[in-house]
Scaffold this active site. Structure first.
Site, PDB file in Angstrom:
ATOM      1  N   SER A  99       0.830  -1.208   0.000  1.00  0.00           N
ATOM      2  CA  SER A  99       0.000   0.000   0.000  1.00  0.00           C
ATOM      3  C   SER A  99       0.862   1.253   0.000  1.00  0.00           C
ATOM      4  O   SER A  99       1.965   1.266   0.563  1.00  0.00           O
ATOM      5  CB  SER A  99      -0.904   0.007   1.237  1.00  0.00           C
ATOM      6  OG  SER A  99      -1.515   1.259   1.429  1.00  0.00           O
ATOM      7  N   TYR A 115      -2.424  -0.213   9.921  1.00  0.00           N
ATOM      8  CA  TYR A 115      -2.609  -0.788   8.584  1.00  0.00           C
ATOM      9  C   TYR A 115      -1.323  -0.652   7.773  1.00  0.00           C
ATOM     10  O   TYR A 115      -0.833  -1.622   7.180  1.00  0.00           O
ATOM     11  CB  TYR A 115      -3.758  -0.088   7.870  1.00  0.00           C
ATOM     12  CG  TYR A 115      -3.868  -0.451   6.407  1.00  0.00           C
ATOM     13  CD1 TYR A 115      -4.246  -1.731   6.020  1.00  0.00           C
ATOM     14  CD2 TYR A 115      -3.577   0.485   5.410  1.00  0.00           C
ATOM     15  CE1 TYR A 115      -4.331  -2.078   4.673  1.00  0.00           C
ATOM     16  CE2 TYR A 115      -3.673   0.147   4.076  1.00  0.00           C
ATOM     17  CZ  TYR A 115      -4.040  -1.138   3.703  1.00  0.00           C
ATOM     18  OH  TYR A 115      -4.117  -1.477   2.383  1.00  0.00           O
TER      19      TYR A 115
END
Length: 336
Positions: free
Chosen positions: A127, A152
């Site tokens: 990501s 995350y």
């Protein structure tokens, strides 16, 4: 080629599965169909894949070590696209243990499956969030990513390190793709495009964080899918010029690679909202709010390496992509 796609009922996983089926690969899709967002949307995506005779769906949780080991032992996959994960920056603040389970334990199970089954190539989702507190733009794979600002992001950085250990120890070719704000038809309802479109369509207040000054490298799903599949087809190779004295963070002497995959053309959030307004023919009732914890202010992908190595070339403009997304959204909104 026989390909495992994890998270096949998810946004990117569905589109990747569809592309692979269309070109004739045998695709096994797995997903646990959890209720992080509406299961009906996941089931609707899967219904689009049912007509393909070369697609098979297995409901499976990647955190179940025994089930994943059995899957790899039985199916004998050539390659794997691992997209299953607990997503969402803000949700990681509320439910941190979900990220340890899915993004760490689940990823380890996939690595172990690939290792023992001698899979030719594992491509997995990282990501743009890993860039965290970085301020230099555009974000480059050669940049340091030691300062994530959400769990995350930390879990995705951990995935890259875990993959490297398996590439080094077992010569397992792995490629991590750092996705930059993917949008388009069948998108997740917790992501900004759907949230914005729904609020505008329903005439409800639209919360705009950081007063709309975010800049995001919005990337249309078709461009992402092409990049994922091109990467899958090009098995990661060792960088023979890599040196521990001056280490390249995006490659290794092991068959391990990291790439950005984005549009390479960030736009301000307010402009993106304006495009949705134009496409819907309605004006948003904007409520301006401050920056949220865990959010980064800017994302901007340097994609030169992916262009060089696989011929990646995003070509969908924001205006074109938003129109295609809104066309789907209106049909979906009418059906629910």
């Amino acid at each position: 080629m026989k390909v495992l796609v994890t998270g096949a009922a998810g946004f990117i996983g569905f589109h990747v599965s569809q592309f692979l089926c269309n070109r004739g690969d045998e695709v096994i899709g797995v997903d646990n169909l959890n209720d992080y967002y509406e299961v009906s949307l996941k089931e609707a995506r899967l219904s689009q894949l049912e007509p393909f005779s070369n697609f098979r769906f297995i409901k499976l949780d990647i955190t179940n070590k025994e089930d994943i080991a059995k899957l790899f032992n039985v199916e004998n996959f050539d390659r794997v696209v691992h997209l299953a994960a607990q997503a969402g920056v803000r949700y990681s603040i509320e439910k941190p243990h979900a990220y340890a389970d899915s993004n760490l334990v689940g990823f380890l199970n996939i690595l172990e499956g690939c290792r023992h089954a001698k899979v030719e190539h594992l491509v997995y989702a990282s990501s743009s969030s890993v860039y965290g507190a970085n301020n230099k733009c555009p974000f480059s794979e050669s940049d340091n990513v030691d300062h994530p600002i959400s769990l995350y992001a930390a879990s995705k950085k951990a995935n890259e390190a875990m993959a490297h250990s398996y590439s080094q120890l077992y010569s397992l070719p792995t490629t991590g793709l750092r996705f930059f704000t993917v949008y388009g038809p069948w998108g997740r309802p917790d992501m900004s495009p759907v949230l914005f479109a729904r609020a505008i369509m329903d005439g409800k207040p639209l919360r705009v964080f950081n007063h709309g000054k975010h800049r995001r490298d919005f990337t249309y799903i078709d461009d992402i899918v092409e990049g994922v599949v091109r990467t899958l087809d090009r098995v990661a190779q060792p960088n023979t010029d890599w040196s521990g004295l001056n280490p390249d963070p995006a490659s290794s002497k092991a068959p391990w690679r990291i790439y950005n995959i984005g549009n390479n053309h960030p736009v301000e959030l307010l402009y993106y909202i304006n495009c949705i307004e134009k496409s819907l023919g309605k004006t948003a009732n904007k409520v301006m709010l401050p920056l949220q914890p865990g959010d980064v202010e800017h994302t901007y992908a340097d994609v030169k390496a992916l262009m060089r190595d696989i011929g990646y070339q995003p070509n969908t403009t924001i205006e074109e992509g938003v129109d295609l997304f809104v066309d789907w959204f209106k049909k979906w909104n009418d059906s629910i």
